[in-house]
Design a protein around this motif. Structure first.
Motif, PDB file in Angstrom:
ATOM      1  N   ASP A 139     -19.862 -18.959 -13.528  1.00  0.00           N
ATOM      2  CA  ASP A 139     -19.627 -18.335 -12.225  1.00  0.00           C
ATOM      3  C   ASP A 139     -19.034 -19.324 -11.221  1.00  0.00           C
ATOM      4  N   ILE A 140     -19.612 -20.505 -11.130  1.00  0.00           N
ATOM      5  CA  ILE A 140     -19.164 -21.488 -10.144  1.00  0.00           C
ATOM      6  C   ILE A 140     -17.715 -21.907 -10.386  1.00  0.00           C
ATOM      7  N   ASN A 141     -17.292 -21.954 -11.652  1.00  0.00           N
ATOM      8  CA  ASN A 141     -15.915 -22.318 -11.988  1.00  0.00           C
ATOM      9  C   ASN A 141     -14.932 -21.227 -11.591  1.00  0.00           C
ATOM     10  N   TYR A 142     -15.310 -19.976 -11.837  1.00  0.00           N
ATOM     11  CA  TYR A 142     -14.424 -18.859 -11.513  1.00  0.00           C
ATOM     12  C   TYR A 142     -14.216 -18.770 -10.000  1.00  0.00           C
ATOM     13  N   LEU A 143     -15.292 -18.960  -9.232  1.00  0.00           N
ATOM     14  CA  LEU A 143     -15.183 -18.916  -7.772  1.00  0.00           C
ATOM     15  C   LEU A 143     -14.340 -20.076  -7.250  1.00  0.00           C
ATOM     16  N   TYR A 151     -13.388 -21.774   1.144  1.00  0.00           N
ATOM     17  CA  TYR A 151     -13.735 -21.486   2.546  1.00  0.00           C
ATOM     18  C   TYR A 151     -15.156 -20.928   2.666  1.00  0.00           C
ATOM     19  N   THR A 152     -15.980 -21.222   1.669  1.00  0.00           N
ATOM     20  CA  THR A 152     -17.371 -20.774   1.674  1.00  0.00           C
ATOM     21  C   THR A 152     -18.277 -21.998   1.674  1.00  0.00           C
ATOM     22  N   GLY A 153     -18.737 -22.410   2.844  1.00  0.00           N
ATOM     23  CA  GLY A 153     -19.578 -23.592   2.930  1.00  0.00           C
ATOM     24  C   GLY A 153     -19.470 -24.230   4.294  1.00  0.00           C
ATOM     25  N   ARG A 154     -19.911 -25.475   4.381  1.00  0.00           N
ATOM     26  CA  ARG A 154     -19.881 -26.227   5.640  1.00  0.00           C
ATOM     27  C   ARG A 154     -18.954 -27.420   5.496  1.00  0.00           C
ATOM     28  N   ARG A 155     -18.221 -27.727   6.553  1.00  0.00           N
ATOM     29  CA  ARG A 155     -17.259 -28.825   6.488  1.00  0.00           C
ATOM     30  C   ARG A 155     -17.921 -30.162   6.172  1.00  0.00           C
ATOM     31  N   ASP A 156     -19.125 -30.367   6.681  1.00  0.00           N
ATOM     32  CA  ASP A 156     -19.764 -31.671   6.493  1.00  0.00           C
ATOM     33  C   ASP A 156     -20.505 -31.792   5.165  1.00  0.00           C
ATOM     34  N   THR A 157     -20.775 -30.657   4.485  1.00  0.00           N
ATOM     35  CA  THR A 157     -21.491 -30.719   3.203  1.00  0.00           C
ATOM     36  C   THR A 157     -20.721 -30.106   2.042  1.00  0.00           C
ATOM     37  N   GLY A 158     -19.640 -29.376   2.326  1.00  0.00           N
ATOM     38  CA  GLY A 158     -18.819 -28.828   1.254  1.00  0.00           C
ATOM     39  C   GLY A 158     -19.197 -27.425   0.830  1.00  0.00           C
ATOM     40  N   PRO A 159     -18.602 -26.939  -0.269  1.00  0.00           N
ATOM     41  CA  PRO A 159     -18.861 -25.570  -0.734  1.00  0.00           C
ATOM     42  C   PRO A 159     -20.298 -25.372  -1.172  1.00  0.00           C
ATOM     43  N   LEU A 160     -20.730 -24.123  -1.106  1.00  0.00           N
ATOM     44  CA  LEU A 160     -22.117 -23.784  -1.430  1.00  0.00           C
ATOM     45  C   LEU A 160     -22.233 -23.191  -2.832  1.00  0.00           C
ATOM     46  N   LEU A 162     -23.692 -20.530  -4.637  1.00  0.00           N
ATOM     47  CA  LEU A 162     -24.322 -19.290  -4.178  1.00  0.00           C
ATOM     48  C   LEU A 162     -25.553 -18.953  -5.011  1.00  0.00           C
ATOM     49  N   GLY A 163     -26.550 -18.374  -4.361  1.00  0.00           N
ATOM     50  CA  GLY A 163     -27.756 -17.960  -5.074  1.00  0.00           C
ATOM     51  C   GLY A 163     -27.522 -16.743  -5.956  1.00  0.00           C
ATOM     52  N   VAL A 164     -26.533 -15.928  -5.602  1.00  0.00           N
ATOM     53  CA  VAL A 164     -26.153 -14.761  -6.398  1.00  0.00           C
ATOM     54  C   VAL A 164     -24.867 -15.087  -7.137  1.00  0.00           C
ATOM     55  N   GLN A 165     -24.794 -14.703  -8.409  1.00  0.00           N
ATOM     56  CA  GLN A 165     -23.617 -15.008  -9.218  1.00  0.00           C
ATOM     57  C   GLN A 165     -22.514 -13.992  -8.898  1.00  0.00           C
ATOM     58  N   LEU A 166     -21.708 -14.330  -7.899  1.00  0.00           N
ATOM     59  CA  LEU A 166     -20.737 -13.394  -7.348  1.00  0.00           C
ATOM     60  C   LEU A 166     -19.653 -13.005  -8.348  1.00  0.00           C
ATOM     61  N   ALA A 167     -19.081 -13.979  -9.051  1.00  0.00           N
ATOM     62  CA  ALA A 167     -18.028 -13.666 -10.021  1.00  0.00           C
ATOM     63  C   ALA A 167     -18.594 -12.920 -11.222  1.00  0.00           C
ATOM     64  N   ASP A 168     -19.759 -13.332 -11.678  1.00  0.00           N
ATOM     65  CA  ASP A 168     -20.394 -12.665 -12.820  1.00  0.00           C
ATOM     66  C   ASP A 168     -20.712 -11.207 -12.509  1.00  0.00           C
ATOM     67  N   MET A 224     -13.212 -23.909   5.428  1.00  0.00           N
ATOM     68  CA  MET A 224     -14.623 -23.774   5.782  1.00  0.00           C
ATOM     69  C   MET A 224     -14.791 -23.785   7.301  1.00  0.00           C
ATOM     70  N   GLU A 225     -15.580 -22.826   7.768  1.00  0.00           N
ATOM     71  CA  GLU A 225     -15.923 -22.722   9.189  1.00  0.00           C
ATOM     72  C   GLU A 225     -14.703 -22.611  10.102  1.00  0.00           C
ATOM     73  N   ASN A 226     -13.640 -21.940   9.637  1.00  0.00           N
ATOM     74  CA  ASN A 226     -12.497 -21.742  10.526  1.00  0.00           C
ATOM     75  C   ASN A 226     -12.131 -20.270  10.676  1.00  0.00           C
ATOM     76  N   GLN A 227     -13.027 -19.389  10.197  1.00  0.00           N
ATOM     77  CA  GLN A 227     -12.803 -17.963  10.345  1.00  0.00           C
ATOM     78  C   GLN A 227     -14.021 -17.316  10.996  1.00  0.00           C
ATOM     79  N   ALA A 228     -13.810 -16.127  11.498  1.00  0.00           N
ATOM     80  CA  ALA A 228     -14.880 -15.453  12.238  1.00  0.00           C
ATOM     81  C   ALA A 228     -16.115 -15.201  11.393  1.00  0.00           C
ATOM     82  N   LEU A 229     -15.926 -14.980  10.082  1.00  0.00           N
ATOM     83  CA  LEU A 229     -17.055 -14.576   9.242  1.00  0.00           C
ATOM     84  C   LEU A 229     -17.559 -15.666   8.307  1.00  0.00           C
TER      85      LEU A 229
END
Length: 393
Positions: A139-143, A151-160, A162-168, A224-229
């Motif tokens: 899952d992490i590779n596909y994402l 663009y999913t995470g924090r600029r100072d710590t990097g991508p997250l 995810l607790g849910v396997q979104l791609a799977d 990361m952290e440059n969009q409204a959502l």
């Protein structure tokens, strides 16, 4: 009550998460699902903790309502069983790398020759074509490759992670079900079967939604952290004084006004409309300070009667007891087979005609082998012979 998919009979060769979650949804909606498992190569979800009296809770849930036949597909006798099964089970769901099912003698072309109306759904990491078709992945590779993690995470710590396997799940499982049912409708109109190629990376790429559309049409690269959502605005999570969290999604003016009034800063409402990144970050800091002045329970009480798109972040132990979850019947009691029941998550799709009650938790490997073979016309002696030769288990 049989459910809306009671006419479907599915052979499920998949393991782990994407295929089994797809066939769980189908089984919950009434489809007859028969898992075809290896008698020697265990589905690793079977040993995934935590365990309920020695049974993996994840396996018991993902394989609810399905029967299991254990076949050694390297043996011609087992391949012959599959070929007999596809005369009735005219939908196949598989999750091997491209070409594996062909080598075993149960690929699409081989089974289509027996049943031309066969629908054959193949869920893989990268699809049946392309330079990555034979590459391993999770899952992490596909994402990561699909751009979602960028663009999913924090600029100072990097991508997250995810607790849910979104791609799977969002990719392989839900798109697999969608493709399967679309092929069923096509077959009903034309009498034609077909192979459905579902790539989890393809599906993850399509889930980029607004960010992907913005980049392709306008060249705006999401970060990361440059969009409204994604943390670029006040739409975010905030820590309370006692270390818990609240989600704030008060994007519309009417919601923002109510939110700011509750936190005691009505003057902040107009600033929520600013599109400047520096204004949004300053606003977030002021909201964070406000949340840190009160405990979680206090904020829960203050926001309970306010319709402002503000909700507490709940751990699963509290989520399952939430009045909304309870009212929707999202927790069910499923028979274990020993007279007891196991609490599981219910099918999330509701029908006015209802759904059948869950029959049982995930079955043991080959629990229904003899039963299925007898349905195909095998005698007791033939079944015993196949067991002795370790063709089945």
């Amino acid at each position: 009550m049989k459910g809306p998919l009671a006419s479907l009979k599915i052979l499920d060769f998949s393991t782990l998460l994407p295929g089994p979650f797809a066939s769980l949804l189908l089984a919950d909606m009434g489809a007859e699902v028969l898992r075809v498992e290896s008698p020697s190569r265990m589905d690793l979800v079977r040993v995934l903790p935590p365990h309920d009296d020695g049974v993996s809770a994840s396996h018991a849930y993902l394989n609810r309502n399905k029967r299991s036949i254990a076949l050694d597909l390297k043996r011609p006798e087992a391949v012959e069983v599959v070929k007999q099964l596809v005369r009735e089970y005219d939908i196949v769901l598989e999750q091997f790398r491209p070409g594996v099912m062909d080598k075993l003698g149960v690929g699409y072309e081989a089974l289509k020759a027996i049943n031309p109306k066969l629908i054959y759904v193949s869920i893989t990491g990268y699809g049946q074509t392309g330079p990555y078709r034979d590459r391993a992945g999770h899952d992490i590779n596909y994402l990561a490759l699909a751009g979602v993690a960028s663009y999913t995470g924090r600029r100072d710590t990097g991508p997250l992670p995810l607790g849910v396997q979104l791609a799977d799940l969002g990719g392989g499982s839900l798109h697999g079900v969608m493709g399967l049912l679309a092929a069923v409708i096509h077959r009903q109109h034309t009498g034609e079967g077909q192979q459905v190629d579902v790539s989890m990376t393809d599906c993850a790429f399509s889930l980029n939604g607004m960010a992907g559309a913005g980049y392709l049409a306008c060249g705006v690269e999401p970060d990361m952290e440059n969009q409204a959502l994604n943390g670029g605005s006040f739409y975010d999570y905030y820590r309370t004084r006692d270390g818990r969290w609240f989600s704030v999604g008060s994007l519309e003016p009417q919601f923002m006004q109510q939110f700011c009034a509750v936190i005691g800063h009505p003057e902040l409402a107009a600033r929520g409309l600013s599109l400047k990144a520096e204004d949004q970050q300053a606003l977030k800091r002021e909201i964070a300070v406000a949340f840190e002045k009160r405990d979680f329970a206090d904020w829960c009480e203050r926001f309970a009667a306010v319709d402002a798109c503000v909700e507490p972040m709940l751990p699963l132990s509290e989520a399952v007891e939430h009045p909304q979850i309870q009212a929707r019947g999202l927790v069910v009691e499923v028979p274990r087979g020993d007279g007891r029941k196991q609490r599981q998550m219910a099918c999330p799709i509701r029908f006015s005609a209802g759904l059948p009650e869950p029959k049982h938790i995930g079955a043991a490997v080959g629990e229904h082998s003899a039963e299925v073979l007898h349905e195909l016309g095998y005698s007791e002696a033939q079944v015993a012979e196949l067991k002795a030769a370790k063709v089945i288990a």
